[in-house]
Design an enzyme around this catalytic site. Structure first.
Site, PDB file in Angstrom:
ATOM      1  N   GLY A  47       0.836  -1.201   0.000  1.00 58.92           N
ATOM      2  CA  GLY A  47       0.000   0.000   0.000  1.00 58.92           C
ATOM      3  C   GLY A  47       0.867   1.245   0.000  1.00 58.92           C
ATOM      4  N   LEU A  76      -1.044   7.350   2.481  1.00 59.56           N
ATOM      5  CA  LEU A  76      -0.263   8.112   3.466  1.00 59.56           C
ATOM      6  C   LEU A  76       0.517   7.188   4.389  1.00 59.56           C
ATOM      7  CD1 LEU A  76      -2.693  11.009   4.407  1.00 59.56           C
ATOM      8  CD2 LEU A  76      -0.694  11.075   2.923  1.00 59.56           C
ATOM      9  N   ALA A  77      -0.128   6.126   4.870  1.00 53.50           N
ATOM     10  CA  ALA A  77       0.532   5.261   5.849  1.00 53.50           C
ATOM     11  C   ALA A  77       1.630   4.419   5.214  1.00 53.50           C
ATOM     12  CB  ALA A  77      -0.497   4.348   6.512  1.00 53.50           C
ATOM     13  N   HIS A  98     -21.040   8.948   6.306  1.00 50.41           N
ATOM     14  CA  HIS A  98     -20.949  10.400   6.174  1.00 50.41           C
ATOM     15  C   HIS A  98     -22.285  10.933   5.664  1.00 50.41           C
ATOM     16  CE1 HIS A  98     -19.358  14.295   5.122  1.00 50.41           C
ATOM     17  NE2 HIS A  98     -18.225  13.972   5.689  1.00 50.41           N
ATOM     18  N   SER A 134     -18.074  18.165   1.260  1.00 51.47           N
ATOM     19  CA  SER A 134     -17.608  18.568   2.586  1.00 51.47           C
ATOM     20  C   SER A 134     -18.774  18.851   3.523  1.00 51.47           C
ATOM     21  CB  SER A 134     -16.737  19.808   2.492  1.00 51.47           C
ATOM     22  OG  SER A 134     -16.503  20.294   3.780  1.00 51.47           O
ATOM     23  N   ARG A 151     -22.092  13.419  12.718  1.00 47.90           N
ATOM     24  CA  ARG A 151     -22.325  12.677  11.484  1.00 47.90           C
ATOM     25  C   ARG A 151     -23.334  11.545  11.623  1.00 47.90           C
ATOM     26  NH1 ARG A 151     -16.094  12.048   9.185  1.00 47.90           N
ATOM     27  NH2 ARG A 151     -15.921  14.206   8.507  1.00 47.90           N
ATOM     28  N   HIS A 161     -18.036   5.830   4.422  1.00 45.42           N
ATOM     29  CA  HIS A 161     -16.931   6.734   4.148  1.00 45.42           C
ATOM     30  C   HIS A 161     -15.591   6.212   4.686  1.00 45.42           C
ATOM     31  CE1 HIS A 161     -14.726  10.402   3.835  1.00 45.42           C
ATOM     32  NE2 HIS A 161     -14.700  10.627   5.118  1.00 45.42           N
ATOM     33  N   GLU A 220      -5.486   3.181   8.007  1.00 50.68           N
ATOM     34  CA  GLU A 220      -6.878   2.736   8.130  1.00 50.68           C
ATOM     35  C   GLU A 220      -6.963   1.210   8.255  1.00 50.68           C
ATOM     36  OE1 GLU A 220      -9.492   4.181   5.033  1.00 50.68           O
ATOM     37  OE2 GLU A 220     -11.276   3.284   5.926  1.00 50.68           O
ATOM     38  N   LEU A 261      -5.969  11.547   8.096  1.00 54.49           N
ATOM     39  CA  LEU A 261      -4.686  11.928   7.513  1.00 54.49           C
ATOM     40  C   LEU A 261      -3.627  11.961   8.610  1.00 54.49           C
ATOM     41  CD1 LEU A 261      -5.820  14.787   5.092  1.00 54.49           C
ATOM     42  CD2 LEU A 261      -5.626  12.345   4.666  1.00 54.49           C
TER      43      LEU A 261
END
Lengths: 247, 664
Positions: B62, B65-66, B288, B306, B353, B428, B452, B468
């Site tokens: 993967g 970001l991670a 969401h 958003s 939410r 989401h 995640e 994030l």
């Protein structure tokens, strides 16, 4: 609506490809262009014909994976990505021609999928700031004028889809490269490697077989993120400066 | 297929669906005051000297970001890294789609923020179902992330003085969210991607794009490699290493429709689960409330808008079912039900939410939804800006939300300045994931899980702008420290390609591929995926009940059975074959979906994103039961036809007091 679709099919990189014609009925104008292809693929699968391969991932216009030549236009008739194009932009009874990106720098992998790894290799030649994890100074130690930060952001929104190359008669990736040069060149963090960056990225760009820029502007017209043409002026200026500095 | 029936406590809704197992404890967090745990662990984790790092091989699956941040950092440190992604480039990982921002306890606004407050908000936001040691560390390293990203040239929004701008996000009372317009995820990911590409050029990282991990190799009790398929040539490859890191993202696509990317899947995590990695809290799903509604059965994914829209938009549905197909502008004020303002007068349209999502579902279930009918139901509610436009003027509204309005207009073909928007909730993010200890190591030694894909930091509900933060915290600042304690014992004895563990893993991959290509049934992979998604959404979505979940488990089992007998996958294994790729992913989604239902069935309480119809207050609010359920559910795979084993990790809070939330 009912459509006639002329689609490029090519089993793999080494085989010859050809245009195939398909009929698709009952297309809803609320479908995205790729959902229309999904429906066609369901139909093909049911009929025993292998579905058409095409790239897509986020389907919300940000990952840059999708990209098709639609009636000769990169990403089709609207200024957006192929995944954000909807069928209401087309008319009932229309014939739509669908091809992969056409460029020597992007060889076809299968059907509508091309290999864009050249973009990654261009970034490897300097599209970064050399800072190891943990060695960063406090974020507020270097202020950046808002105007520069905003412009850096605007050009950093490039999604690397390759539409600029596909649209360019020369097959140039100058817009892609100029966007990165401009993004990093506007920030204080990008200064130490500025000369080296532009020289090495341009050399890789040429090595990959992308053509030169002759200021036609088709790239910026096709760009779904509306990266402005003047990033190429910045690229050329940085290159001249680097050469003057002896690179 | 038979399923073992076992005895469990009488009141347990999931009795018969699982086997109780031994308790699980995190042994890696030091026994120190919470603020000293991370420093202590970093000191106690053994070092690997630079000369030895060159002898150690690390696999990272993967490049979000991670993953990208971990690969870059491990490469810089001098390890040999191999990185895998299914996309054509690491830059396309779905972190790129995150809009809002990234939290960090910088306290640049001098508004009372601190590491402790970010920790507190995150635990509270997670409805007291996260592990406090991990969350505290997340808050601690959050500030380093911003420094790192700025140094990389991430163009965050700035103020006129040239300093970084912050905004408040997700109902917290401080401004700690750093952002790059509505594309923060993109900018952070490109930063990590560039750092990764730099290491690829330096030769410390080898990148395998268009490669999909299909099996984990566990040899002599340790994770020692993966089996991957080259998605272009179809070649099945064995990659061996000293340690494996999964940074493979979340599994929201078990619902078929979600805001995830088309390719997002659970296969890497699920294959590891089947090899002994426990899956924790799989039922915790975040839904969401402000997404663009489904328009028909052709729908392939959902797009989030958003949440900031709820600051000025007013949510309503018609009071009378008869008005649902009218032009909303022709429905007079007295015939509109501004249901959030009516039920929650204090928070109105800004309720959290999950509350906003559930309320929308109830209106539509009641036959008062709006928009096109899909499968006989209108699933949409109005988000109306008419008042805001009248109060602030069109220009002000355009300044604030112009890009969102444009996106909405492009997708729906409607002008939201003239006609109210239609919105509906969508899946989401998943808070559940593979169980990890404080070191981010799973229950398989040598298998680490970040971002995640793990369960660790968000409890039962994730706060906005925290995904994030967690991805980059894990990859840049946590994993590179904790993994060295494991690698200090390496390099491990090399294993050969004919080691029984490798042979077994390869045979499993090849057998599955062979099966899918030879069934030659009647239905496409997508049609099964869509049906599975409908089951999950109906019974394991916004509201879960005992009866519904039991029904879902039966439906999933019979659909899975049919899938294996009747799926139609054309083409060959030796070329790029997208149907084949999807078949493997959907097969794993079936098993995950069943486990999610069992997990939801066991947890007869409502917490965060998990709402059990049987556990609510008189006002219809979520009701937690801390006396019974203050634990992490960690599920062990027990075999193809066996009930999973439930191990409970008790949640103990030393630095924070558990409270029941209220938004009335």
């Amino acid at each position: 609506m009912n459509l006639t679709l002329k689609i490029w099919r090519q089993p793999d990189a080494s085989s010859a490809g050809a245009m195939h014609t398909y009929q698709l009925a009952d297309v809803s104008e609320d479908m995205s262009f790729l959902e229309m292809l999904d429906v066609l693929n369901e139909q093909l699968n049911a009929e025993g014909e292998e579905p058409i391969a095409f790239d897509s991932d986020c389907r919300e216009g940000i990952c840059g994976a999708c990209g098709l030549m639609i009636n000769g236009d990169a990403h089709g008739p609207e200024v957006t990505t192929t995944c954000q194009l909807h069928m209401r932009s087309f008319k009932d009874g229309e014939t739509i021609t669908i091809e992969p990106w056409r460029s020597e720098g992007f060889p076809v992998v299968k059907d509508l999928i091309v290999d864009r790894s050249a973009f990654d290799r261009i970034i490897q030649q300097g599209g970064y700031v050399s800072v190891n994890t943990g060695s960063a100074p406090e974020a507020h130690s270097v202020p950046v004028p808002k105007e520069d930060a905003d412009r850096a952001f605007n050009v950093a929104t490039c999604i690397g889809c390759g539409a600029c190359v596909a649209a360019c008669p020369n097959g140039s990736a100058s817009l892609f490269m100029g966007a990165k040069i401009t993004h990093l060149g506007l920030l204080p963090q990008g200064q130490p490697e500025r000369d080296e960056r532009v020289v090495n990225m341009v050399a890789q760009h040429d090595f990959e077989g992308f053509g030169g820029c002759t200021n036609i502007g088709a790239c910026t017209a096709a760009c779904p993120k509306e990266i402005p043409l003047d990033v190429i002026s910045q690229l050329n200026k940085d290159l001249r400066t680097a050469i003057r500095h002896g690179h | 297929m038979s399923h073992d029936t076992v005895m469990t406590a009488d009141h347990d809704d999931a009795a018969g669906y699982y086997t109780p197992g031994s308790p699980l404890v995190d042994t890696k967090a030091p026994d120190a005051p919470i603020a000293e745990r991370w420093e202590t662990r970093k000191f106690e984790a053994r070092l690997v000297n630079p000369a030895n790092r060159r002898k150690l091989n690390v696999i990272i699956v993967g490049t979000g970001l991670a993953g990208a941040s971990a690969a870059a950092t491990m490469g810089e440190a001098g390890y040999h890294v191999k990185t895998f992604c299914y996309q054509d480039s690491p830059r396309r990982a779905h972190s790129i789609a995150a809009q809002g921002g990234i939290n960090a306890a910088k306290n640049y606004k001098e508004d009372g923020d601190s590491v402790h407050r970010l920790f507190y908000d995150t635990v509270k936001g997670g409805d007291y179902r996260s592990r406090e040691s991990n969350v505290y560390r997340l808050a601690e390293v959050s500030t380093n992330i911003i420094d790192q990203c700025v140094a990389q040239g991430v163009p965050f929004a700035r103020e006129y003085g040239g300093l970084l701008d912050n905004r408040s996000f997700g109902g917290v009372q401080v401004s700690r969210t750093f952002y790059a317009r509505g594309q923060t995820g993109q900018q952070l990911l490109i930063g990590a991607y560039q750092a990764l590409e730099r290491q690829i050029a330096a030769g410390t990282v080898a990148m395998y794009s268009r490669h999909e991990m299909l099996e984990l190799v566990v040899a002599d009790g340790k994770a020692r490699g993966i089996i991957a398929r080259d998605m272009v040539t179809g070649e099945i490859q064995t990659h061996l290493a000293d340690v494996v890191v999964l940074a493979s993202g979340g599994y929201g696509n078990v619902f078929y429709l979600s805001t995830n990317a088309m390719g997002s899947n659970v296969t890497a995590a699920w294959r590891a689960h089947r090899k002994g990695a426990y899956m924790a809290n799989p039922c915790y799903t975040q839904i969401h409330p402000t997404c663009i509604p489904v328009t028909g059965t052709h729908q392939s994914k959902l797009t989030l808008m958003s949440e900031s829209l709820r600051n000025d938009g007013r949510i309503w549905v018609p009071k009378n079912q008869a008005d649902c197909d009218k032009d909303p502008r022709d429905i007079p004020e007295e015939d509109r039900d501004y249901y959030l303002e009516r039920i929650y007068p204090a928070f109105g349209n800004l309720v959290p939410r999950d509350i906003a999502s559930r309320a929308a579902k109830y209106q539509c279930d009641d036959g008062r939804g709006v928009g096109p009918e899909v499968d006989g139901v209108r699933r949409g509610v109005y988000l109306d800006f008419a008042d805001a436009i009248e109060r602030l003027g069109r220009d002000a509204v355009e300044n604030k939300y112009g890009n969102l309005f444009d996106m909405y207009a492009r997708i729906t073909g409607e002008d939201p300045y003239a006609v109210p928007m239609r919105i509906y909730p969508a899946v989401h993010y998943v808070m559940g994931g593979l169980w990890v200890d404080y070191d981010l190591q799973s229950t398989i030694p040598g298998l680490f899980v970040t971002g995640e894909a793990n369960f660790s930091d968000h409890g039962a509900n994730r706060l906005g702008a925290s995904a994030l933060m967690q991805g980059l915290a894990d990859g840049y600042f946590v994993l590179p420290h904790t993994i060295r304690d494991y690698l200090a014992d390496g390099p491990f004895e090399p294993i050969a390609e004919d080691h029984p563990a490798v042979v077994e893993a390869r045979a499993s991959v090849e057998g599955r591929i062979e099966h899918f290509l030879t069934v030659n049934g009647e239905r496409s992979v997508d049609s099964y995926h869509r049906e599975l998604g409908n089951i999950m959404w109906e019974y394991c979505g916004m509201e879960r009940t005992e009866d519904g979940l039991k029904k879902a488990i039966d439906l999933i089992r019979s659909l899975k059975d049919d899938f294996y007998r009747n799926v139609k996958v054309l083409g060959s294994a030796e070329t790029l074959n997208q149907s084949l790729e999807k078949a493997g992913r959907v097969a794993d989604f079936f098993e995950l979906g069943e486990l999610m239902c069992i997990d939801a069935l066991n947890r007869r309480e409502s917490c965060g994103g998990h709402f059990r119809g049987e556990s609510q207050t008189e006002d219809g609010e979520a009701l937690r039961h801390d006396d019974e359920f203050a634990y992490v559910s960690a599920w062990e795979w027990a075999g193809e036809d066996a009930a999973p084993v439930l191990h409970k990790e008790d949640l103990v809070y030393s630095a924070i007091e558990m409270k029941q939330r209220s938004y009335k």
